[in-house]
Design a protein around this motif. Structure first.
Motif, PDB file in Angstrom:
ATOM      1  N   MET A  26       0.859  -1.175   0.000  1.00 59.31           N
ATOM      2  CA  MET A  26       0.000   0.000   0.000  1.00 59.31           C
ATOM      3  C   MET A  26       0.903   1.236   0.000  1.00 59.31           C
ATOM      4  N   PRO A  27       0.432   2.336  -0.573  1.00 57.43           N
ATOM      5  CA  PRO A  27       1.231   3.557  -0.578  1.00 57.43           C
ATOM      6  C   PRO A  27       1.476   4.053   0.853  1.00 57.43           C
ATOM      7  N   GLU A  28       2.623   4.653   1.047  1.00 54.78           N
ATOM      8  CA  GLU A  28       2.969   5.180   2.366  1.00 54.78           C
ATOM      9  C   GLU A  28       1.966   6.268   2.772  1.00 54.78           C
ATOM     10  N   GLY A  29       1.475   6.175   3.989  1.00 52.12           N
ATOM     11  CA  GLY A  29       0.558   7.180   4.519  1.00 52.12           C
ATOM     12  C   GLY A  29      -0.897   6.969   4.164  1.00 52.12           C
ATOM     13  N   LEU A  30      -1.201   5.914   3.395  1.00 54.08           N
ATOM     14  CA  LEU A  30      -2.596   5.659   3.035  1.00 54.08           C
ATOM     15  C   LEU A  30      -3.402   5.403   4.306  1.00 54.08           C
ATOM     16  N   PRO A  31      -4.428   6.213   4.558  1.00 63.31           N
ATOM     17  CA  PRO A  31      -5.236   5.995   5.762  1.00 63.31           C
ATOM     18  C   PRO A  31      -6.075   4.727   5.626  1.00 63.31           C
ATOM     19  N   GLU A  32      -6.642   4.291   6.725  1.00 62.39           N
ATOM     20  CA  GLU A  32      -7.535   3.133   6.682  1.00 62.39           C
ATOM     21  C   GLU A  32      -8.720   3.464   5.790  1.00 62.39           C
ATOM     22  N   LEU A  33      -9.097   2.510   4.944  1.00 57.33           N
ATOM     23  CA  LEU A  33     -10.193   2.711   4.005  1.00 57.33           C
ATOM     24  C   LEU A  33     -11.409   1.904   4.434  1.00 57.33           C
TER      25      LEU A  33
END
Length: 161
Positions: A26-33
């Motif tokens: 997952m991309p760095e910093g991607l918040p919980e979806l």
């Protein structure tokens, strides 16, 4: 058994691509979806083939492009960056766009006149973040949002191609 070296190299490449796709980070910093589904109506009927975008009110979330396309029932499953299911929790403005083209291009033949016209099929106020009245909130858990109504059908000439 004789193995063809080019065939073996090809199989190795295919295998490494498949393994790489399966383990994509997952991309760095991607918040919980959180799962988000919303339905778009136009004139009271489901609007299919529309592009829906959620624009975060929180500037820290604005780098995460979130949206989807409506199916024949006007329903869109929201994705982040087009490949991660769901959207981060927060408040969003919603824009809805749908276009149609008419005419035909005549390839690369400059001696033949061609005209392709693109039309916007959703009222302008719903297509732009600064004018859309549609706001939604995504919360932790599954989000099946209320149907969004984008008014009567329009056919505004957008561009000549």
């Amino acid at each position: 058994m004789f193995l063809n070296l080019p065939r073996l190299a090809f199989l190795g490449t295919v295998l490494s691509v498949l393994v790489g796709c399966a383990s994509e980070e997952m991309p760095e910093g991607l918040p919980e979806l959180y799962p988000v589904t919303l339905t778009v109506h136009q004139g009271g009927a489901p609007l299919s083939g529309a592009s829906v975008q959620l624009i975060a009110a929180d500037p820290t979330l604005s780098k995460w492009v979130t949206g989807g396309s409506t199916d024949e029932n006007g329903e869109a499953v929201v994705m982040t960056h087009g490949k991660y299911a769901g959207a981060p929790a927060g408040k969003f403005k919603v824009t809805v766009n749908k276009t149609q083209t008419e005419g035909s291009a005549n390839g690369n033949d400059p001696s033949v006149s061609s005209q392709v016209i693109m039309f916007d099929l959703v009222d302008a106020k719903y297509r732009v973040v600064t004018t859309t009245p549609i706001e939604v909130e995504v919360t932790a858990g599954e989000n099946k949002l209320d149907a969004i109504e984008v008014g009567a059908a329009v056919k505004d000439a957008a561009a000549k191609l």
